[in-house]
Scaffold this motif. Sequence first.
Motif, short mmCIF file in Angstrom:
data_model
loop_
_atom_site.label_atom_id
_atom_site.label_comp_id
_atom_site.label_asym_id
_atom_site.label_seq_id
_atom_site.Cartn_x
_atom_site.Cartn_y
_atom_site.Cartn_z
N THR A 62 -6.80 14.68 -22.49
CA THR A 62 -5.90 14.43 -23.63
C THR A 62 -4.64 13.69 -23.24
N THR A 63 -4.18 13.82 -22.01
CA THR A 63 -2.90 13.20 -21.64
C THR A 63 -3.01 12.54 -20.28
N PHE A 64 -2.10 11.58 -20.05
CA PHE A 64 -1.97 10.96 -18.73
C PHE A 64 -0.54 10.48 -18.56
N VAL A 65 -0.15 10.21 -17.29
CA VAL A 65 1.21 9.79 -16.98
C VAL A 65 1.18 8.36 -16.44
N GLN A 66 2.25 7.63 -16.76
CA GLN A 66 2.42 6.25 -16.28
C GLN A 66 3.74 6.17 -15.51
N ILE A 67 3.67 5.65 -14.27
CA ILE A 67 4.87 5.47 -13.44
C ILE A 67 5.09 3.97 -13.26
N GLY A 68 6.33 3.51 -13.40
CA GLY A 68 6.64 2.09 -13.23
C GLY A 68 7.78 1.87 -12.25
N VAL A 69 7.61 0.84 -11.40
CA VAL A 69 8.66 0.44 -10.46
C VAL A 69 8.99 -1.02 -10.74
N LEU A 70 10.27 -1.31 -10.95
CA LEU A 70 10.71 -2.68 -11.23
C LEU A 70 10.32 -3.62 -10.10
N ASP A 71 9.94 -4.85 -10.47
CA ASP A 71 9.58 -5.84 -9.47
C ASP A 71 10.70 -6.09 -8.49
N GLU A 125 -9.59 8.50 -12.97
CA GLU A 125 -8.59 9.54 -12.75
C GLU A 125 -7.23 8.92 -12.44
N SER A 126 -7.21 7.79 -11.74
CA SER A 126 -5.95 7.12 -11.42
C SER A 126 -6.21 5.62 -11.28
N PHE A 127 -5.12 4.85 -11.38
CA PHE A 127 -5.25 3.39 -11.30
C PHE A 127 -3.89 2.77 -11.02
N LEU A 187 1.42 6.83 -6.95
CA LEU A 187 0.44 7.87 -7.26
C LEU A 187 0.98 9.26 -6.98
N VAL A 188 1.71 9.39 -5.88
CA VAL A 188 2.31 10.69 -5.57
C VAL A 188 3.31 11.08 -6.65
N ALA A 189 4.13 10.12 -7.09
CA ALA A 189 5.11 10.38 -8.14
C ALA A 189 4.41 10.77 -9.43
N SER A 190 3.27 10.11 -9.73
CA SER A 190 2.53 10.42 -10.95
C SER A 190 2.04 11.86 -10.93
N ARG A 191 1.49 12.26 -9.79
CA ARG A 191 0.97 13.63 -9.70
C ARG A 191 2.10 14.66 -9.75
N ALA A 192 3.26 14.28 -9.23
CA ALA A 192 4.41 15.19 -9.29
C ALA A 192 4.84 15.40 -10.72
N VAL A 193 4.79 14.35 -11.53
CA VAL A 193 5.17 14.47 -12.94
C VAL A 193 4.20 15.39 -13.68
N LEU A 194 2.91 15.36 -13.31
CA LEU A 194 1.91 16.18 -13.99
C LEU A 194 2.15 17.67 -13.80
N LEU A 195 2.91 18.02 -12.75
CA LEU A 195 3.21 19.42 -12.49
C LEU A 195 4.25 19.99 -13.44
N ASN A 201 0.83 -1.21 0.00
CA ASN A 201 0.00 0.00 0.00
C ASN A 201 0.86 1.25 0.00
N LEU A 202 1.94 1.24 0.79
CA LEU A 202 2.85 2.39 0.81
C LEU A 202 3.47 2.61 -0.56
N LEU A 203 3.84 1.51 -1.20
CA LEU A 203 4.46 1.62 -2.51
C LEU A 203 3.47 2.16 -3.54
N GLU A 204 2.21 1.71 -3.47
CA GLU A 204 1.20 2.21 -4.41
C GLU A 204 0.95 3.69 -4.19
N ASP A 205 0.92 4.12 -2.90
CA ASP A 205 0.77 5.57 -2.62
C ASP A 205 1.94 6.33 -3.21
N LYS A 206 3.13 5.74 -3.10
CA LYS A 206 4.33 6.40 -3.63
C LYS A 206 4.21 6.56 -5.15
#
Length: 755
Positions: free
Chosen positions: A172-181, A146-148, A78-86, A71-76
Amino acid sequence: MKKDKLTRKDLSFFIIPFLVLTLGVGTLTYYTAQERVQDVHNMMEKSSLNIADSYTAALLNYQDAYRIAVNLLEDKILVASRAVLLIDDNDSTTESLQKLAQELQVDQINLYNENGQIISSNIEEYVGWQTYEGHPVYRFLKSGLESFIEESRPDSVSGEYYKFGYVRKDDTTFVQIGVLDENLNAFTQQFELQNLIEDIVEKQDVDHALFISNEYKVLASSMSDSRGNEIKDDTVRRYIDERKLVLNHSDYEGEKIIHVSAPVFSKEDYLGTLLLIWPGDLVDEEIRSIIMEGFIEFLILMCVGGAILYYAYRKDKSNIRIAYYDELTGLPNGTYLEEYLEELVVTPSKGRRAVLLLNCSNFKTLNMTFGYKYGDRILQQISEKMKTVLREEKMFFRFNADRFVIVVEDFKSRNELLSLANKLLAVFRQPVDGGSKDEYLDVQVAVLELTGMHISSDKVLKDVSLALSHLKHYDNRQIILYSDTMQDDILRKEAIEETLRQVITGTDTTSFTLHFQPLWNVKLHETMGFEALARLHVEGIGAVSPMEFIDLAEKNLLIYDLGKIILAKACDFVNLLKEEGYDNQLIAINISLIQLLREDFTKDVHRMLLKKGVSGKNLEFEITESILMDNFELINEKLAEVKRLGISVALDDFGTGFSSFARLRSLNIDTVKVDRYFINRITESAEEEIITADVISMAHKIKLTVIAEGVELQEQKEYLERHHCDVLQGYYISKPLAEEDAIRFLMENSNEKVI
């Protein structure tokens, strides 16, 4: 000759009592073994449940901690995704996203347009990737969410497992964040499920332990290469779904194992499945013990009936079969072959006799690729195919792993042997059944006609094997006949190699010498140096061409040490010239690719220069143009090291390879030696068709000295002088000379324009 060591025997008088005795002991042994094996299985099941129960509390703590961590990682994410949108769209460059990925400690940042295409990414090669229907990115694009956050899955480009999250910026746009397994595992590792698994393996009798989630994912394992993997085996999945204790037998890396699936519960909550892999030899030990007991019982009973069976054992043919027949194919083996040939060569015969050696050249590759059982099946089919061609009167042996021998007696002509060899090849034009797929075999046949020189089986087998080895010198040839010249060729190579080894060790100081061919400076009309050419004289053979002994030295890994001897002799000649007052003569030495790429090559050269007291400016190393085809950068770096020692570098045989003048600009060389092909064209072609002058002119434009090698005619010399070639080398100037003759040449031509 007697062709079969096995004889028929009447077994009826002892086979029935032997079968009854064997059946009784076997039945008793079987039921005893069944009972013992079941006891071992019960022990394993009980132990597995005890292990699962004893670690349940620890596993439960891990489950809770793991959920929190995820859960902490998923929050991280989403937070990173919103930071990129800025970030402003104009600042969304690869470099800026790479920097942001480091700051946010994520592995992928991808910005998508309204069509689901990556328009910016911290991984440059991902830019332009287009999603498609059915893909997780496409589903988010069309979802309106809005997020997933996704479960871990393989990346569509790299194939590596990532956990991805998405946040929509606008329509029109969205961001994708990925963390290696692997980074996800690192994030959750602090909760130490892995330690629990390793503790089980350390303290229990199991070989391996795995903890598998109800999504079939390996959360922890004592086998590092399986961590994080998804269980694909349908049988194991079924055990997990049934959530009950299951014991099963299987093979792992060629060894028998027993694995027990033990579900782990906390009250009524299913936590996962603990898979314990027990060593298969626990059961094997019990079976061996039972077999030993059965054997002892059988032995006692046999002793009782020994008087009856005594004479039958004397006639038993099993020992003959073990000693003289191949267990896999049933054919006579190598031992039988040697005895048969020994008898054959000493037995007088009016008919002609021959031996054919059949070799499957790609059998070893098949064996190593698919395993020994696969190879055994192939060998059995080879044997059966050959039997379809051979008549009963021809003896047929399995000589060794992938070679078979046919002995032919009383044949009429050599054409009959060739016909038989072609029939053997014909049956292998059809594939053999490898089980999983059909395989084509590369088959070769060597033919040896026996003569009075073949006085032993060893001589026969050596000669036919020698003939087979000569097939490697011919392309697309599958049949070869032995000839006496083959033996001469082997003896010649052995003599040359032995002489080279004696030269290298210093026990032979006379067989290996250098001759020196003058290099004539056109402008100064004087000798500027010599090319050192190796010469070898072998006792019983005479002079051996450099092409032959250098090739042998390279194949037998002698070239590096031989090269050091050439360098030492060249340095000695430089010092000899200095003693005669010729301080500025240049000695050119040919260097092979093997020498140049040796890690300590330049160090050894430097040590030799210091030892001999020779300056690098008196030496030039010649390399052939062909070695530049591969590893250009590495070779160029090595040449730079050579030039730092003061040694100049020449490119030999220039014009016959693949070097361009553009590439020569970056090559660390000082000289090009125009190949004799271009020199010969001077007298063989019309003036307007000769490009030698163009080669010289272009080399001069990139500041390279030009040497023309193979100059043999006055017309060639005049042409080269007219077109400003720098240096001439060839028989028109002088043939290669011994040391004394080379010095005499210098003396006779000093300060005189005689050429």
